[in-house]
Design a protein around this motif. Structure first.
Motif, PDB file in Angstrom:
ATOM      1  N   THR A  88       0.928  -1.080   0.003  1.00  0.00           N
ATOM      2  CA  THR A  88       0.151  -0.011   0.141  1.00  0.00           C
ATOM      3  C   THR A  88       0.972   1.397  -0.020  1.00  0.00           C
ATOM      4  O   THR A  88       1.953   1.315   0.605  1.00  0.00           O
ATOM      5  CB  THR A  88      -0.868  -0.075   1.191  1.00  0.00           C
ATOM      6  OG1 THR A  88      -1.683  -1.371   1.330  1.00  0.00           O
ATOM      7  CG2 THR A  88      -1.794   0.996   1.218  1.00  0.00           C
TER       8      THR A  88
ATOM      9  N   SER B 207       4.164   3.898  -5.322  1.00  0.00           N
ATOM     10  CA  SER B 207       3.804   4.800  -6.611  1.00  0.00           C
ATOM     11  C   SER B 207       4.195   3.903  -7.888  1.00  0.00           C
ATOM     12  O   SER B 207       5.037   2.952  -7.789  1.00  0.00           O
ATOM     13  CB  SER B 207       4.241   5.898  -6.446  1.00  0.00           C
ATOM     14  OG  SER B 207       6.014   5.746  -6.754  1.00  0.00           O
TER      15      SER B 207
ATOM     16  N   ARG C 177       1.892   3.524 -16.182  1.00  0.00           N
ATOM     17  CA  ARG C 177       0.581   3.736 -15.896  1.00  0.00           C
ATOM     18  C   ARG C 177      -0.152   4.395 -17.125  1.00  0.00           C
ATOM     19  O   ARG C 177      -1.284   3.913 -17.452  1.00  0.00           O
ATOM     20  CB  ARG C 177       0.363   4.604 -14.612  1.00  0.00           C
ATOM     21  CG  ARG C 177      -0.949   5.229 -14.483  1.00  0.00           C
ATOM     22  CD  ARG C 177      -0.972   6.330 -13.382  1.00  0.00           C
ATOM     23  NE  ARG C 177      -0.944   6.118 -12.044  1.00  0.00           N
ATOM     24  CZ  ARG C 177      -1.968   5.452 -11.188  1.00  0.00           C
ATOM     25  NH1 ARG C 177      -3.206   5.530 -11.613  1.00  0.00           N
ATOM     26  NH2 ARG C 177      -1.557   5.148  -9.986  1.00  0.00           N
TER      27      ARG C 177
ATOM     28  N   ILE D 105      -3.011  -2.812  -9.082  1.00  0.00           N
ATOM     29  CA  ILE D 105      -3.160  -1.715  -8.393  1.00  0.00           C
ATOM     30  C   ILE D 105      -4.059  -0.731  -8.937  1.00  0.00           C
ATOM     31  O   ILE D 105      -4.955  -0.050  -8.298  1.00  0.00           O
ATOM     32  CB  ILE D 105      -1.657  -0.767  -8.192  1.00  0.00           C
ATOM     33  CG1 ILE D 105      -0.618  -1.823  -7.392  1.00  0.00           C
ATOM     34  CG2 ILE D 105      -1.886   0.622  -7.579  1.00  0.00           C
ATOM     35  CD1 ILE D 105       0.617  -1.293  -7.200  1.00  0.00           C
ATOM     36  N   LEU D 106      -3.985  -0.713 -10.284  1.00  0.00           N
ATOM     37  CA  LEU D 106      -4.909   0.127 -11.019  1.00  0.00           C
ATOM     38  C   LEU D 106      -6.248  -0.247 -10.714  1.00  0.00           C
ATOM     39  O   LEU D 106      -7.132   0.506 -10.753  1.00  0.00           O
ATOM     40  CB  LEU D 106      -4.599   0.288 -12.598  1.00  0.00           C
ATOM     41  CG  LEU D 106      -3.280   0.891 -12.913  1.00  0.00           C
ATOM     42  CD1 LEU D 106      -3.039   0.912 -14.405  1.00  0.00           C
ATOM     43  CD2 LEU D 106      -3.469   2.295 -12.439  1.00  0.00           C
TER      44      LEU D 106
ATOM     45  N   CYS E  42      -7.372  -2.083  -8.288  1.00  0.00           N
ATOM     46  CA  CYS E  42      -7.761  -1.770  -7.023  1.00  0.00           C
ATOM     47  C   CYS E  42      -8.490  -0.239  -6.780  1.00  0.00           C
ATOM     48  O   CYS E  42      -9.467   0.175  -6.383  1.00  0.00           O
ATOM     49  CB  CYS E  42      -6.737  -1.664  -6.014  1.00  0.00           C
ATOM     50  SG  CYS E  42      -6.045  -3.498  -5.504  1.00  0.00           S
ATOM     51  N   GLU E  43      -7.621   0.640  -7.654  1.00  0.00           N
ATOM     52  CA  GLU E  43      -8.153   2.005  -7.652  1.00  0.00           C
ATOM     53  C   GLU E  43      -9.577   2.130  -8.169  1.00  0.00           C
ATOM     54  O   GLU E  43     -10.337   2.804  -7.854  1.00  0.00           O
ATOM     55  CB  GLU E  43      -7.205   2.787  -8.449  1.00  0.00           C
ATOM     56  CG  GLU E  43      -5.808   3.207  -7.944  1.00  0.00           C
ATOM     57  CD  GLU E  43      -4.836   3.834  -8.710  1.00  0.00           C
ATOM     58  OE1 GLU E  43      -5.346   4.337  -9.810  1.00  0.00           O
ATOM     59  OE2 GLU E  43      -3.820   4.003  -8.257  1.00  0.00           O
TER      60      GLU E  43
ATOM     61  N   HIS F  93     -12.163   1.261  -5.568  1.00  0.00           N
ATOM     62  CA  HIS F  93     -12.174   2.072  -4.509  1.00  0.00           C
ATOM     63  C   HIS F  93     -11.557   1.355  -3.333  1.00  0.00           C
ATOM     64  O   HIS F  93     -12.064   1.412  -2.192  1.00  0.00           O
ATOM     65  CB  HIS F  93     -13.646   2.644  -4.186  1.00  0.00           C
ATOM     66  CG  HIS F  93     -14.156   3.094  -5.439  1.00  0.00           C
ATOM     67  ND1 HIS F  93     -13.720   4.570  -5.800  1.00  0.00           N
ATOM     68  CD2 HIS F  93     -15.272   2.978  -6.237  1.00  0.00           C
ATOM     69  CE1 HIS F  93     -14.524   4.866  -6.864  1.00  0.00           C
ATOM     70  NE2 HIS F  93     -15.618   3.946  -7.159  1.00  0.00           N
TER      71      HIS F  93
ATOM     72  N   ASN G  45      -7.964   0.062  -1.125  1.00  0.00           N
ATOM     73  CA  ASN G  45      -6.517   0.277  -0.993  1.00  0.00           C
ATOM     74  C   ASN G  45      -5.846  -1.227  -1.548  1.00  0.00           C
ATOM     75  O   ASN G  45      -6.068  -2.111  -1.542  1.00  0.00           O
ATOM     76  CB  ASN G  45      -6.044   0.388   0.616  1.00  0.00           C
ATOM     77  CG  ASN G  45      -6.602   1.797   1.034  1.00  0.00           C
ATOM     78  OD1 ASN G  45      -6.847   2.640   0.354  1.00  0.00           O
ATOM     79  ND2 ASN G  45      -7.005   1.915   2.384  1.00  0.00           N
ATOM     80  N   PRO G  46      -4.561  -0.616  -2.284  1.00  0.00           N
ATOM     81  CA  PRO G  46      -4.139  -1.939  -3.124  1.00  0.00           C
ATOM     82  C   PRO G  46      -3.383  -2.831  -1.946  1.00  0.00           C
ATOM     83  O   PRO G  46      -2.994  -2.413  -0.686  1.00  0.00           O
ATOM     84  CB  PRO G  46      -2.813  -1.057  -3.615  1.00  0.00           C
ATOM     85  CG  PRO G  46      -3.199   0.109  -3.807  1.00  0.00           C
ATOM     86  CD  PRO G  46      -4.044   0.744  -2.752  1.00  0.00           C
TER      87      PRO G  46
END
Length: 271
Positions: free
Chosen positions: A41, A44, A50, A157-158, A160-161, A164, A166-167
């Protein structure tokens, strides 16, 4: 369907390509992501990667068993659906397909949250991360996603975003043949596509069960390599799902996917 080059690579060529990777990676980091083999968590993402993933995948929650989960996937509306596979600048994007075994596991966990609630869960061969996401949504106390492709880790991670969340921690090393982890539950989908890899999985899962009494759930749509492997005699069918039409087309007509509970009688003695 369009995209014959990619479809052949991702669906028919998956066995040869991924098997070599699982055999060769003994815990070391990928060449394209040397600096980090574990994500947690707050980590970056490389802005360039990304931007590339956001530009060349589609956010979708349709055509699959889990409309509750939004994912970045490779679809017919994406540029690389039509491009030659060798133009993709990173490793083969197996994570960009929502495989039917993973769909079944994710659907089962969402419908039966007691399976993961308050428990530690390892999602082995996580790919797009849908099953790990389902475990978080259903109240798992700890989730670790594992995939040998670092770009899959970024995609998770994307995703998870998008949902909504947290990774969750992500490890990109090959943990098969490592020490048996102390997990309450291990979930894995679509991993039995090669006999040698399946043998390694079988032995490692037996260790986890024998040493830590880990529960194991396997998702698979009934591929020949899975049904013909010796592990199949030690499985209990939990539930079978009819696949949506889009997923059937993506997977050459496979019509259903099954969640199996792995229950070996004598784990270490039989290995």
């Amino acid at each position: 369907m369009a995209f014959p080059g990619w479809k052949q690579l991702l669906l028919l060529g998956r066995q040869n390509t991924l098997t070599k990777l699982w055999r060769s990676r003994r815990g070391g980091p990928s060449l394209c992501w040397k600096r980090c083999c574990h994500w947690s968590t707050g980590k970056s993402l490389d802005p360039e990667v990304r931007a590339f993933l956001e530009e060349n995948t589609e956010v979708t929650n349709s055509g699959h068993l889990t409309p509750e989960i939004r994912l970045r996937l490779l679809t017919p509306r994406c540029r690389f659906w039509r491009e030659k596979p060798d133009l993709w600048p990173y490793g083969d994007p197996f994570w960009a397909i929502y495989w039917p075994g993973g769909q079944a596991l994710s659907r089962y966990i969402l419908d039966n949250p007691h399976v993961v609630k308050g428990r530690s869960v390892l999602d082995l061969g996580s790919g797009c991360g849908a099953t790990a996401i389902a475990a978080v949504m259903s109240g798992a106390s700890q989730v670790l996603a594992n995939d040998i492709d670092p770009i899959a880790g970024m995609a998770m991670i994307l995703n998870c975003e998008l949902n909504h969340l947290n990774p969750f921690p992500i490890t990109i090393k090959n943990i098969i043949n490592s020490e048996a982890g102390n997990w309450d539950l291990i979930v894995l989908g679509d991993m039995f596509y090669d006999e040698q890899l399946a043998d390694g999985l079988h032995r490692w899962l037996q260790k986890c069960i024998s040493i830590h009494q880990t529960e194991v759930l396997i998702g698979d749509p009934g591929r020949h390599q899975f049904l013909s492997h010796s592990i199949h005699s030690q499985l209990h069918k939990v539930i079978e799902y009819s696949l949506p039409e889009y997923t059937r087309q993506e997977n050459y007509g496979l019509t259903s996917s099954i969640v199996w509970s792995y229950q070996p009688s004598n784990s270490l003695e039989d290995s």
